[in-house]
Design a protein around this motif. Sequence first.
Motif, PDB file in Angstrom:
ATOM      1  N   TRP A 141       2.961  -7.728   0.643  1.00 51.32           N
ATOM      2  CA  TRP A 141       3.625  -9.029   0.604  1.00 51.32           C
ATOM      3  C   TRP A 141       4.566  -9.087  -0.597  1.00 51.32           C
ATOM      4  N   HIS A 185       1.463  -6.978   7.851  1.00 49.98           N
ATOM      5  CA  HIS A 185       0.057  -6.629   8.122  1.00 49.98           C
ATOM      6  C   HIS A 185       0.002  -5.700   9.328  1.00 49.98           C
ATOM      7  N   ASP A 202       0.820  -1.205   0.000  1.00 46.77           N
ATOM      8  CA  ASP A 202       0.000   0.000   0.000  1.00 46.77           C
ATOM      9  C   ASP A 202       0.854   1.257   0.000  1.00 46.77           C
ATOM     10  N   ARG A 207       2.757  -3.398  13.611  1.00 44.07           N
ATOM     11  CA  ARG A 207       2.864  -4.210  12.394  1.00 44.07           C
ATOM     12  C   ARG A 207       3.338  -5.610  12.756  1.00 44.07           C
ATOM     13  N   TRP A 264       5.408 -11.251   4.417  1.00 46.25           N
ATOM     14  CA  TRP A 264       4.032 -10.751   4.573  1.00 46.25           C
ATOM     15  C   TRP A 264       4.025  -9.727   5.698  1.00 46.25           C
ATOM     16  N   ARG A 303       2.142  -0.963   5.254  1.00 45.53           N
ATOM     17  CA  ARG A 303       1.215  -1.356   6.307  1.00 45.53           C
ATOM     18  C   ARG A 303       0.474  -2.635   5.939  1.00 45.53           C
ATOM     19  N   ARG A 304       0.248  -2.815   4.666  1.00 44.00           N
ATOM     20  CA  ARG A 304      -0.314  -4.067   4.164  1.00 44.00           C
ATOM     21  C   ARG A 304       0.402  -4.398   2.864  1.00 44.00           C
TER      22      ARG A 304
END
Length: 579
Positions: free
Chosen positions: A410, A440, A401, A447, A438, A407-408
Amino acid sequence: MPILIAWPALVQAGVQLVVDGVDERLQAAVRAGVELAQYGQRDVSAAQVRRLYARAPDQARAALEPFGYYEATVEGELEPLGKDWRVRLHVQPGPPVRVTQVALALDAQARAVPAIRQAARAVEHLKGQVLDHAAYEKARDGLGRELIANGFIDARLVRHRVEVRVAEHAARVDLAWQAGKRYRFGTVHFEGGPIRPEVLARWVPFQRGDYFQQDALLRLQQALTGTDYFKVVDVSPQLEEARRSGQVDVKVTLVPAKRTVYTGGPFVGTDTGPGLRAGMRRRWVNDRGHTLDNELVLAQRLQTLATLYSIPLPGPDLRAYNFGAKYRKADTDTSDSHTLELVANETRQWHGWTRTLGVHELAGSFTVGKRGGEPDNTFGLEHGRSTIAYAEGGLSRKQADDPGFVRRGWSVDLLARSSAGSLLADARFSQLLADLKWIHALGRRDRLILRADAGVIWTSDFSALPPQLRFFAGGDRSVRGYDYQSLGPRNRYGRVIGGERLLVGSSELEHYFTRDWGMAAFVDAGNAFNGSDYRPQVGAGLGVRWRSPVGLVRVDVGVPVRSDQQHGVQLHVVIGPDL
């Protein structure tokens, strides 16, 4: 005496406005619509307060109408508060007006376009909702934007009416669009820049005759900006000319970037030690868009000199041929190598992945099994010299993102290598590698980061493989708490020589106290091994995170957990992006 009578009228004061009886959204609307709210921090006389107070109920009722409340009742209280005034407005919004009918006239050709159909549904979904003028205008204007964005550049709103029947608490929305002709793309004209138009055409994400779409123009601008050839890219559809010619030509104005870029500076990595990095990039070698990259790295435990020449090819898949050479001298805690590598490959976009297919030739000498700075003639070390030619194929893909601070997101990197039997190679070998990560976000400040690495080698002679084709574990991007490449199978003298298999996993939790500063706790586990003799080593620790102007800085302190091989504290420093 007259002076004392006049004095209260001359005293200046402010007004405190209190609104109750409705939710925060409607309270904000009342405050925005009532003149009294403007005098919270301004002086006002008693006479002005009374005049403004008298108008406040009507202003409050008018402020609620755009939200569907046409029968609100407002009662007020005015009271002195020292030298200030307090005004209370008690609001009863009454029953809201709801949209009971939506009539939308739209050409069938336009409604068949998915994006336009979705925007039309947003208008139709107003039915049954409380009449909100802002929501109505947003849906109405959104449909207009989608019509133009998808080629109906002559679209006109020929009827737009909202009929409110207060007594029935009902409203009717009546809209009619005349979409007109749907235009198609014409010719793309490139102006400025050092690259041939036929080369630049490879980044155009549409063909002449395709239906016009504004998001295609945005993709074109982003693609040309990403080529690194230009500092300014302006993409303009020629809409006025389109009404005469019947097609939308596109004018692309380009301002070239600086042709040659020099980079350099110091860096610190616990795997490589302190060092200097210098680079020279020729953004374009010729008008066909060829590029040349050169890099020199001089670090305590790693020295490299690399050059890469790239030739872009026509087509929308960003194909390129790449030819390179790299000299590498590495001196880790467990190995020492001097190698020269030649590479030729093709890269392209393939079903959302970046695909690489090519051939490599690797030649040089090496020593494995070292401990620290031992001399090469130490007993128990293993020496080798080999030449290996092999094919290599890779797939990589990542999604984030925010590339600067994910923050999100992969990433996936897959790699396969294989020699052609014993042809042009001192040993037959095949290798598979997978690297997964990954990230998240857990709320606004935390995080979770998970990472996994796995690999396997099949070879006729493991001793002929140089260290960079073997598997080791330990270090900044492996099992923290252990030295770089200090984990793996050992020879009969107890020295680490690398393994045929690799399996490493990592779990990390970050918490940020401010926007730029945070801490991390991590646990890493894994090892390099042979056969099924997998004995994972575990490292754990804490770290500091700093979102610096040059990228995310990670400083970790790790320790081995129940290890019979290593002890003590290891410092790990990494600077760079998350993915």
